[in-house]
Design a protein around this motif. Sequence first.
Motif, PDB file in Angstrom:
ATOM      1  N   UNK A 295       0.828  -1.201   0.000  1.00 37.22           N
ATOM      2  CA  UNK A 295       0.000   0.000   0.000  1.00 37.22           C
ATOM      3  C   UNK A 295       0.866   1.256   0.000  1.00 37.22           C
ATOM      4  N   UNK A 296       1.959   1.225   0.774  1.00 40.45           N
ATOM      5  CA  UNK A 296       2.867   2.371   0.820  1.00 40.45           C
ATOM      6  C   UNK A 296       3.528   2.596  -0.535  1.00 40.45           C
ATOM      7  N   UNK A 297       3.949   1.519  -1.194  1.00 38.90           N
ATOM      8  CA  UNK A 297       4.606   1.629  -2.499  1.00 38.90           C
ATOM      9  C   UNK A 297       3.648   2.174  -3.556  1.00 38.90           C
ATOM     10  N   UNK A 298       2.382   1.781  -3.472  1.00 42.00           N
ATOM     11  CA  UNK A 298       1.374   2.287  -4.409  1.00 42.00           C
ATOM     12  C   UNK A 298       1.196   3.793  -4.245  1.00 42.00           C
ATOM     13  N   UNK A 299       1.104   4.246  -3.000  1.00 40.59           N
ATOM     14  CA  UNK A 299       0.923   5.671  -2.741  1.00 40.59           C
ATOM     15  C   UNK A 299       2.159   6.476  -3.137  1.00 40.59           C
ATOM     16  N   UNK A 300       3.323   5.883  -2.963  1.00 36.71           N
ATOM     17  CA  UNK A 300       4.566   6.595  -3.238  1.00 36.71           C
ATOM     18  C   UNK A 300       4.702   6.956  -4.718  1.00 36.71           C
ATOM     19  N   UNK A 301       4.128   6.143  -5.593  1.00 35.93           N
ATOM     20  CA  UNK A 301       4.251   6.379  -7.037  1.00 35.93           C
ATOM     21  C   UNK A 301       3.598   7.695  -7.457  1.00 35.93           C
ATOM     22  N   UNK A 302       2.502   8.043  -6.779  1.00 35.97           N
ATOM     23  CA  UNK A 302       1.770   9.256  -7.167  1.00 35.97           C
ATOM     24  C   UNK A 302       1.731  10.296  -6.039  1.00 35.97           C
ATOM     25  N   UNK A 303       2.709  10.226  -5.152  1.00 35.94           N
ATOM     26  CA  UNK A 303       2.697  11.092  -3.973  1.00 35.94           C
ATOM     27  C   UNK A 303       2.948  12.551  -4.354  1.00 35.94           C
ATOM     28  N   UNK A 304       2.079  13.426  -3.865  1.00 36.41           N
ATOM     29  CA  UNK A 304       2.252  14.864  -4.036  1.00 36.41           C
ATOM     30  C   UNK A 304       2.270  15.503  -2.644  1.00 36.41           C
TER      31      UNK A 304
ATOM     32  N   UNK B 271       2.506  18.333  -1.635  1.00 35.95           N
ATOM     33  CA  UNK B 271       1.834  19.630  -1.494  1.00 35.95           C
ATOM     34  C   UNK B 271       0.344  19.484  -1.194  1.00 35.95           C
ATOM     35  N   UNK B 272      -0.183  18.272  -1.382  1.00 35.49           N
ATOM     36  CA  UNK B 272      -1.604  18.031  -1.145  1.00 35.49           C
ATOM     37  C   UNK B 272      -1.828  17.379   0.213  1.00 35.49           C
ATOM     38  N   UNK B 273      -2.990  17.605   0.826  1.00 34.76           N
ATOM     39  CA  UNK B 273      -3.284  16.956   2.107  1.00 34.76           C
ATOM     40  C   UNK B 273      -3.304  15.432   1.948  1.00 34.76           C
ATOM     41  N   UNK B 274      -2.781  14.692   2.892  1.00 33.49           N
ATOM     42  CA  UNK B 274      -2.771  13.223   2.787  1.00 33.49           C
ATOM     43  C   UNK B 274      -4.166  12.637   2.940  1.00 33.49           C
ATOM     44  N   UNK B 275      -4.381  11.496   2.284  1.00 29.97           N
ATOM     45  CA  UNK B 275      -5.687  10.832   2.344  1.00 29.97           C
ATOM     46  C   UNK B 275      -5.782   9.861   3.518  1.00 29.97           C
ATOM     47  N   UNK B 276      -4.641   9.395   4.010  1.00 32.10           N
ATOM     48  CA  UNK B 276      -4.660   8.426   5.098  1.00 32.10           C
ATOM     49  C   UNK B 276      -3.338   8.485   5.858  1.00 32.10           C
ATOM     50  N   UNK B 277      -3.238   7.679   6.900  1.00 32.64           N
ATOM     51  CA  UNK B 277      -2.061   7.697   7.773  1.00 32.64           C
ATOM     52  C   UNK B 277      -0.792   7.337   7.005  1.00 32.64           C
ATOM     53  N   UNK B 278      -0.858   6.319   6.151  1.00 32.42           N
ATOM     54  CA  UNK B 278       0.320   5.893   5.400  1.00 32.42           C
ATOM     55  C   UNK B 278       0.837   7.032   4.525  1.00 32.42           C
ATOM     56  N   UNK B 279      -0.074   7.713   3.852  1.00 29.38           N
ATOM     57  CA  UNK B 279       0.332   8.813   2.989  1.00 29.38           C
ATOM     58  C   UNK B 279       0.924   9.960   3.800  1.00 29.38           C
ATOM     59  N   UNK B 280       0.363  10.223   4.979  1.00 27.68           N
ATOM     60  CA  UNK B 280       0.904  11.269   5.845  1.00 27.68           C
ATOM     61  C   UNK B 280       2.332  10.932   6.270  1.00 27.68           C
ATOM     62  N   UNK B 281       2.577   9.663   6.568  1.00 25.91           N
ATOM     63  CA  UNK B 281       3.917   9.226   6.975  1.00 25.91           C
ATOM     64  C   UNK B 281       4.901   9.371   5.803  1.00 25.91           C
ATOM     65  N   UNK B 282       4.457   9.005   4.606  1.00 26.69           N
ATOM     66  CA  UNK B 282       5.317   9.115   3.421  1.00 26.69           C
ATOM     67  C   UNK B 282       5.681  10.575   3.138  1.00 26.69           C
ATOM     68  N   UNK B 283       4.740  11.474   3.334  1.00 21.95           N
ATOM     69  CA  UNK B 283       5.015  12.901   3.142  1.00 21.95           C
ATOM     70  C   UNK B 283       6.055  13.373   4.150  1.00 21.95           C
ATOM     71  N   UNK B 284       5.918  12.895   5.391  1.00 25.95           N
ATOM     72  CA  UNK B 284       6.895  13.251   6.424  1.00 25.95           C
ATOM     73  C   UNK B 284       8.275  12.695   6.071  1.00 25.95           C
ATOM     74  N   UNK B 285       8.317  11.489   5.516  1.00 29.12           N
ATOM     75  CA  UNK B 285       9.584  10.910   5.059  1.00 29.12           C
ATOM     76  C   UNK B 285      10.225  11.785   3.988  1.00 29.12           C
ATOM     77  N   UNK B 286       9.426  12.259   3.060  1.00 32.91           N
ATOM     78  CA  UNK B 286       9.931  13.109   1.981  1.00 32.91           C
ATOM     79  C   UNK B 286      10.462  14.433   2.535  1.00 32.91           C
ATOM     80  N   UNK B 287       9.744  15.000   3.490  1.00 33.88           N
ATOM     81  CA  UNK B 287      10.161  16.275   4.063  1.00 33.88           C
ATOM     82  C   UNK B 287      11.451  16.162   4.867  1.00 33.88           C
ATOM     83  N   UNK B 288      11.725  14.989   5.415  1.00 30.76           N
ATOM     84  CA  UNK B 288      12.906  14.818   6.258  1.00 30.76           C
ATOM     85  C   UNK B 288      13.982  13.945   5.612  1.00 30.76           C
ATOM     86  N   UNK B 289      13.914  13.782   4.310  1.00 28.34           N
ATOM     87  CA  UNK B 289      14.850  12.884   3.631  1.00 28.34           C
ATOM     88  C   UNK B 289      16.306  13.314   3.768  1.00 28.34           C
ATOM     89  N   UNK B 290      16.548  14.595   4.015  1.00 20.59           N
ATOM     90  CA  UNK B 290      17.923  15.085   4.161  1.00 20.59           C
ATOM     91  C   UNK B 290      18.353  15.227   5.618  1.00 20.59           C
TER      92      UNK B 290
END
Length: 504
Positions: free
Chosen positions: A259-268, A270-289
Amino acid sequence: MAVLFGLQANIVPVFLTTVVLVLFLIWHSRRKEAGKKFRRLPPGPTPAPVVGNFFQVYTKEPYKCYLELSKKHGSVYTLWFANIPVVVISGYQALKDAMIGMGEEFSGRQNYPTLMKVTNGYGVLVSSGNRWKQLRRFCLLTMKNFGMGKRSIENKVKEEANCLVQTISTFKDYPFNPTDLISEAVANVICSVMFGQRFESNDPQLKNMIKAVNSYFLFLNSPVGQLCNVFPKIVSLFSGKLHDMLTLVEKAKAYVKAEAETRLKNLDPSLPPHDFIEAFLIQMEQEKNNPNTEFNSDNLLSTVWSMFSAGIETTSSTLRQGLLLMMKHPDVQAKVQKEIDEVVGPSRWPSIEDRQNMPYTDAVIHEIQRSMDLAPTSVPHKMLYDTEFKNFLIPKNTMVLPLLSSVLCDPELWKNPNNFDPENFLDEMGRFKKNDAFVVFGMGKRACLGEALARVELFIFFTFLLQHFTFKATEPVEQLDTTPVACSFGRLPRSYECYAVKMA
């Protein structure tokens, strides 16, 4: 040939004696080392060689042994599981002093070997220190953003409660076991937050996830599960149950990963997350450095699994125990239904706002939780620092068991602690009465992460069910056993069948 067999027969006891001697010498050596480090631990029962006090409390109801030992050794004492010291804290004041007064020092999480095998040390449940703080802060904020404490999450619970009522209605005059039905309803509330969707009851993925959760808790609560946490290497060699449980859990985590890999393919981001997994992935992107970030795939998988499994098991078990108690106490069930009829009526959906006008129902739900005592020792803590407590020194990394059961059954804190009695939460005027000794969600910094959701679920599901049905047992009420099945890790409701009689 006879001589050969004679030699073999003599070799076996010599070999076993040698093994025992070696184990004893290793134990004795470690005990001497431990004696220096742990010399100021609270005193407790004398440990046996090699195994410590393990077999003194290795019973179906270990928490009762802890309670008895606290009467003899006081509110703070030490047990030894093999070479591992375990400090037990009992009684409201001692627990308050530790978990609240010294919350930071006691906020570590002891990683049981079973939990480590499932999580590899990742996730909000088993982590400590900075990792735990980052993950818990994120989980609380994200759950709040997805409606925790708001109308949106309540509406999701209502939808699932209504689906549950419709499903139960199909049984009509036939008995049924409510276990799977309640688990699926509660699971779908969690799924709506974690995955942004609900599942139909016959969906194989939902069934696989619930099967993994059931296997996980059954193993934790089994005698083999107890042994695994003290002698993990030995149990790992022969326990098929451990292997089967881990296989099911890994399948469930594989679904989360997909499910995480599916969301990661189209992750934006800048948009509000649809679920907890997507929110976590956005946080991962923001803190990747950020080299010190805890937002990675390992923590994502284990956090989702921990929140999903704990959220299903605790709430569904409490609801099943609640229906069982209503069958055992039909007078209580009738009073709850009378209050529902007066405040909500027969057709309107109950709302969390109704709770303030339903003191008796609120008291019954709290008493179900108190009398059930779902987690007598909570999840084990560990010390983050060397800590002076009650004139003892508890070293860093020492395992600590908060004996919540000692508070929930204290006759000085409850009107009628040994029986199911809603009066424990009512004053003389019949108004709901809060009690600080209601510690079923834990105490201090490591109190249950999902408490807010659990409170909403318990009230909405319970009132929905009793608004539509009167639950009756398949056996005489006097023969109905409502005592939870005591296990090593918690207490679970007994399996039963029941009738759901449609309200007129």
